[in-house]
Design a protein around this motif. Structure first.
Motif, PDB file in Angstrom:
ATOM      1  N   ALA A 104      91.406 -34.405  15.006  1.00  0.00           N
ATOM      2  CA  ALA A 104      90.227 -33.983  15.762  1.00  0.00           C
ATOM      3  C   ALA A 104      90.587 -33.811  17.231  1.00  0.00           C
ATOM      4  N   CYS A 105      91.377 -34.748  17.769  1.00  0.00           N
ATOM      5  CA  CYS A 105      91.811 -34.651  19.170  1.00  0.00           C
ATOM      6  C   CYS A 105      92.691 -33.428  19.392  1.00  0.00           C
ATOM      7  N   LEU A 106      93.580 -33.173  18.464  1.00  0.00           N
ATOM      8  CA  LEU A 106      94.559 -32.108  18.644  1.00  0.00           C
ATOM      9  C   LEU A 106      93.997 -30.722  18.367  1.00  0.00           C
ATOM     10  N   ARG A 107      93.017 -30.640  17.448  1.00  0.00           N
ATOM     11  CA  ARG A 107      92.599 -29.328  16.958  1.00  0.00           C
ATOM     12  C   ARG A 107      91.129 -28.998  17.189  1.00  0.00           C
ATOM     13  N   GLY A 108      90.323 -29.985  17.501  1.00  0.00           N
ATOM     14  CA  GLY A 108      88.892 -29.738  17.636  1.00  0.00           C
ATOM     15  C   GLY A 108      88.559 -28.933  18.880  1.00  0.00           C
ATOM     16  N   SER A 109      87.606 -28.028  18.757  1.00  0.00           N
ATOM     17  CA  SER A 109      87.142 -27.282  19.931  1.00  0.00           C
ATOM     18  C   SER A 109      86.336 -28.216  20.834  1.00  0.00           C
ATOM     19  N   ASP A 110      86.136 -27.787  22.078  1.00  0.00           N
ATOM     20  CA  ASP A 110      85.339 -28.600  23.000  1.00  0.00           C
ATOM     21  C   ASP A 110      83.937 -28.821  22.446  1.00  0.00           C
ATOM     22  N   ALA A 111      83.359 -27.778  21.850  1.00  0.00           N
ATOM     23  CA  ALA A 111      82.013 -27.897  21.293  1.00  0.00           C
ATOM     24  C   ALA A 111      81.987 -28.895  20.144  1.00  0.00           C
ATOM     25  N   ALA A 112      83.018 -28.853  19.301  1.00  0.00           N
ATOM     26  CA  ALA A 112      83.073 -29.778  18.169  1.00  0.00           C
ATOM     27  C   ALA A 112      83.223 -31.221  18.649  1.00  0.00           C
ATOM     28  N   ILE A 113      84.067 -31.432  19.644  1.00  0.00           N
ATOM     29  CA  ILE A 113      84.256 -32.781  20.183  1.00  0.00           C
ATOM     30  C   ILE A 113      82.951 -33.291  20.789  1.00  0.00           C
ATOM     31  N   GLN A 114      82.238 -32.435  21.501  1.00  0.00           N
ATOM     32  CA  GLN A 114      80.966 -32.852  22.097  1.00  0.00           C
ATOM     33  C   GLN A 114      79.957 -33.259  21.026  1.00  0.00           C
ATOM     34  N   GLN A 115      79.949 -32.554  19.901  1.00  0.00           N
ATOM     35  CA  GLN A 115      79.037 -32.921  18.815  1.00  0.00           C
ATOM     36  C   GLN A 115      79.403 -34.281  18.234  1.00  0.00           C
ATOM     37  N   ILE A 116      80.707 -34.514  18.060  1.00  0.00           N
ATOM     38  CA  ILE A 116      81.144 -35.813  17.537  1.00  0.00           C
ATOM     39  C   ILE A 116      80.747 -36.930  18.506  1.00  0.00           C
ATOM     40  N   LEU A 117      80.914 -36.695  19.798  1.00  0.00           N
ATOM     41  CA  LEU A 117      80.534 -37.699  20.794  1.00  0.00           C
ATOM     42  C   LEU A 117      79.041 -38.001  20.720  1.00  0.00           C
ATOM     43  N   ARG A 118      78.224 -36.954  20.549  1.00  0.00           N
ATOM     44  CA  ARG A 118      76.777 -37.185  20.434  1.00  0.00           C
ATOM     45  C   ARG A 118      76.458 -38.012  19.188  1.00  0.00           C
ATOM     46  N   ASP A 119      77.160 -37.739  18.108  1.00  0.00           N
ATOM     47  CA  ASP A 119      76.908 -38.487  16.880  1.00  0.00           C
ATOM     48  C   ASP A 119      77.359 -39.942  17.010  1.00  0.00           C
ATOM     49  N   ILE A 120      78.461 -40.179  17.712  1.00  0.00           N
ATOM     50  CA  ILE A 120      78.895 -41.563  17.951  1.00  0.00           C
ATOM     51  C   ILE A 120      77.856 -42.286  18.810  1.00  0.00           C
ATOM     52  N   ASP A 121      77.325 -41.598  19.823  1.00  0.00           N
ATOM     53  CA  ASP A 121      76.264 -42.195  20.642  1.00  0.00           C
ATOM     54  C   ASP A 121      75.044 -42.516  19.787  1.00  0.00           C
ATOM     55  N   GLY A 122      74.749 -41.634  18.825  1.00  0.00           N
ATOM     56  CA  GLY A 122      73.644 -41.901  17.911  1.00  0.00           C
ATOM     57  C   GLY A 122      73.901 -43.133  17.064  1.00  0.00           C
ATOM     58  N   LEU A 123      75.160 -43.325  16.671  1.00  0.00           N
ATOM     59  CA  LEU A 123      75.529 -44.535  15.919  1.00  0.00           C
ATOM     60  C   LEU A 123      75.281 -45.778  16.764  1.00  0.00           C
TER      61      LEU A 123
END
Length: 250
Positions: A104-123
């Protein structure tokens, strides 16, 4: 029967078989079905109102999960799972989840990483709100699925296979979240590493999430009287992150 009708019938059979498998899986989780107990096809057909083909498919699903053993000409019986078996599954799962976070770090787009961060915050928000442990586990798995989406198809298949084999002990994982501090400090490390695109740290933190759960689930299984292989000692607790000389970064 037309080709379309055949496809629709096959889909319906698959759904029905999964429903039967899920019901039996839950009973095994609750210990309503004991290790060694036989699962008779005729009784399951009568209970669920389905044919033998659906029941047999459901039993094959459970056999793939490692929950039942199918013996030729005898039927299927509930398998007893040892603490070591679950411990080992978590070891493999940790390696694969670390791989997912790394990619995810190596290949994820900025938009994808931002979505993952939002979901972690939701957790984190759900944890603070004391949402049910089963919901927290489902959210965690959904986040790992997002990260796994950047891995190869083969890696994704391996992750799904190991998940399938560990579904039966999610009840123990829920107890682990309810009874301890949880792995959320490791989740914060994952989040920080994703922000920095630090693939090594993200991988290690993801593995540490699974190592935490590994130790807690093994402890709870032992407390509940789960069996230990006669030829092995109980699994040793993994040292806390940062206390070993070599953390084995990927």
């Amino acid at each position: 029967m037309s080709a379309t009708a055949n496809i629709e019938a096959s889909a319906a059979t698959a759904v029905d078989a999964e429903m039967v498998a899920n019901d039996v899986r839950t009973r095994i989780q609750r210990s309503d079905l004991a290790p060694g107990e036989w699962l008779r096809e005729a009784r399951l057909c009568s209970e669920f109102g389905v044919g033998r083909s659906i029941v047999r498919r459901a039993l094959r699903i459970l056999a793939d999960d490692g929950l039942v053993e199918i013996e030729e000409n005898r039927g299927a019986r509930v398998m007893g799972t040892s603490v070591e078996e679950v411990f080992d599954l978590y070891e493999v799962r940790a390696a694969l989840y670390g791989l997912a976070a790394r990619f995810a770090c190596l290949r994820g787009s900025d938009a994808a990483i931002q979505q993952i961060l939002r979901d972690i915050d939701g957790l984190f928000d759900d944890t603070a709100a004391k949402k049910p442990a089963e919901q927290l586990i489902a959210t965690s798995e959904a986040i790992f699925s997002q990260m796994a989406g950047f891995a190869s198809v083969d890696a994704q298949r391996m992750i799904e296979a190991i998940r399938r084999k560990t579904r039966f002990h999610f009840s123990y994982a829920a107890l682990a979240l309810d009874s301890g501090p949880g792995p959320f400090d490791h989740w914060r490390r994952v989040r920080e590493a994703l922000v920095r695109r630090d693939a090594n740290e993200a991988s290690q933190a993801a593995r540490d999430i699974l190592y935490y759960m590994q130790g807690e689930v093994a402890r709870i299984m032992l407390a509940h009287g789960s069996r230990v292989r006669e030829d092995a000692s109980p699994p040793a607790a993994r040292p806390a992150p940062g206390r070993t000389a070599n953390r084995g970064r990927a």
